[in-house]
Design a protein around this motif. Structure first.
Motif, PDB file in Angstrom:
ATOM      1  N   SER A  55     -25.515   9.980  51.837  1.00  0.00           N
ATOM      2  CA  SER A  55     -24.250  10.038  51.106  1.00  0.00           C
ATOM      3  C   SER A  55     -23.336  11.115  51.657  1.00  0.00           C
ATOM      4  O   SER A  55     -23.790  12.199  52.022  1.00  0.00           O
ATOM      5  CB  SER A  55     -24.513  10.328  49.627  1.00  0.00           C
ATOM      6  N   ASP A  63     -18.005   8.956  47.036  1.00  0.00           N
ATOM      7  CA  ASP A  63     -19.342   9.374  46.604  1.00  0.00           C
ATOM      8  C   ASP A  63     -19.310  10.627  45.730  1.00  0.00           C
ATOM      9  O   ASP A  63     -20.284  10.911  45.028  1.00  0.00           O
ATOM     10  CB  ASP A  63     -20.246   9.622  47.818  1.00  0.00           C
ATOM     11  N   LEU A  66     -19.261   8.620  42.629  1.00  0.00           N
ATOM     12  CA  LEU A  66     -20.249   7.549  42.522  1.00  0.00           C
ATOM     13  C   LEU A  66     -21.687   8.040  42.670  1.00  0.00           C
ATOM     14  O   LEU A  66     -22.596   7.512  42.011  1.00  0.00           O
ATOM     15  CB  LEU A  66     -19.962   6.473  43.565  1.00  0.00           C
ATOM     16  N   ARG A  70     -25.074   7.229  40.423  1.00  0.00           N
ATOM     17  CA  ARG A  70     -26.227   6.523  40.997  1.00  0.00           C
ATOM     18  C   ARG A  70     -27.510   7.310  40.784  1.00  0.00           C
ATOM     19  O   ARG A  70     -28.543   6.745  40.408  1.00  0.00           O
ATOM     20  CB  ARG A  70     -25.979   6.276  42.484  1.00  0.00           C
ATOM     21  N   ARG A  73     -28.812   7.071  37.220  1.00  0.00           N
ATOM     22  CA  ARG A  73     -29.503   5.812  36.944  1.00  0.00           C
ATOM     23  C   ARG A  73     -30.913   5.809  37.516  1.00  0.00           C
ATOM     24  O   ARG A  73     -31.867   5.385  36.866  1.00  0.00           O
ATOM     25  CB  ARG A  73     -28.694   4.643  37.514  1.00  0.00           C
TER      26      ARG A  73
END
Length: 341
Positions: A55, A63, A66, A70, A73
């Protein structure tokens, strides 16, 4: 045991230790996920033993928003035992998750604590950094001192002919990123005072052109070899006569440990890390920061005194085996990962 690492570093000593630890933990059966920058030179060295997430975590990149979503999660789904960030900026990726111990490892002195809002424990690789975060910055959560280890496997040296260096001449070596605090310019100046000595510099960086120009101006370009970034530095270290670490600021000094692993005598500045684990005349020679003449004298002393060179090389090897072994360091991390948050 499951561990999720966040590492946004580039290339250097800290990254070498990251590779060592990820592989050391894998040998203990730890399941690991590593969030790293894209196109790292060392990616291939952890890819066989860890899942990789690449990333560009920076302000101008999507990113920045984001990636934390991620990661959140993944953490909620996979429930790792430990969330482990490397250095300051990566600590912003640690989610506010209560089911894992949340660790930030520090290989340098932070200027503030704003990065660590979700961190339970700061792991400092020297006592000096631990004292700094407690006493100077006022950190009141957990602190552990766990240092680094290096690969202590002895390797065969390269041939000097392979780097255009004559047999029988003294070879001095250093390595790292070519930035000003590493003081490679000072080392070039010190070697210039030693007729006949050759200098190998492994690494690269913003100071390379300046260093090449300095060697030319001092008339020693024919005695200095710029080796670039090396896949494996150990055969080069094993082939040198004396290893030098001249940095003005070095929180630990992984390169010293790597030289000791190959039983090389070491000259170091009295920077933070070496001042902790080196004893002058026993496992190395210490020189004041910025003292060009002092480095020349120390190098010349080891060139001319084979008994002293052998003594400090043996002392360094014993230090790296006793104080910086893989078993001891991995044991400490395993115990930390097993703690309840």
């Amino acid at each position: 045991m499951k561990v999720m690492h966040y590492h946004l570093g580039k290339d250097g000593g800290a990254e070498k230790f990251f590779v060592h630890l990820v592989n050391g933990l894998a040998r203990r059966g730890v399941e690991q996920t590593c969030v790293i920058r894209p196109k790292r030179l060392w990616k291939k060295d952890i890819e066989p033993v860890a899942r990789i997430i690449e990333s560009n975590f920076r302000n101008a990149h999507p990113d920045r928003i984001l990636l934390p979503m991620r990661i959140g999660r993944i953490v909620r789904r996979e429930k790792p035992d430990a969330l482990f960030s490397w250095a300051t900026r990566a600590s912003r990726l640690i989610p506010a998750y209560e089911g894992a111990i949340k660790i930030s490892r520090l290989g340098d002195y932070p200027t503030n604590l704003s990065y660590f809002k979700n961190t339970d424990v700061l792991v400092c690789n020297t006592p000096g950094i631990a004292e700094h975060v407690r006493e100077t910055l006022g950190w009141d959560r957990g602190v552990e001192v766990i240092s680094n280890f290096t690969d202590v496997t002895a390797v065969a040296p390269i041939t000097r002919a392979s780097v255009d260096t004559p047999e029988g001449v003294p070879v001095v070596m250093s390595m790292g990123r070519f930035v000003s605090r590493k003081e490679f310019a000072l080392l070039i100046a010190a070697v210039a005072k030693l007729p006949g000595a050759y200098l190998w510099l492994a690494g690269d960086g913003e100071e390379r052109e300046n260093l090449e120009r300095m060697a030319a101006n001092l008339g020693i370009s024919e005695r200095v070899r710029f080796l670039g970034w090396l896949q494996d530095t150990r055969p080069y270290v094993a082939a040198c006569d004396i290893f030098v670490m001249p940095s003005s600021h070095e929180p630990l000094g992984n390169v010293v440990l790597e030289a000791w692993a190959q039983k090389r005598p070491v000259v170091s500045s009295r920077s933070e890390g070496p001042s902790w684990f080196m004893r002058h005349g026993e496992n190395g020679l210490l020189v004041d920061i910025g003292d060009t003449d002092g480095f020349s004298t120390a190098i010349e002393t080891l060139i001319n005194d084979e008994a002293l060179a052998s003594k400090v090389a043996a002392g360094g090897h014993q230090t790296v085996l006793g104080q910086f072994s893989e078993d001891a360091i991995v044991d400490a991390y395993m115990a930390l990962f097993a703690r309840k948050p």
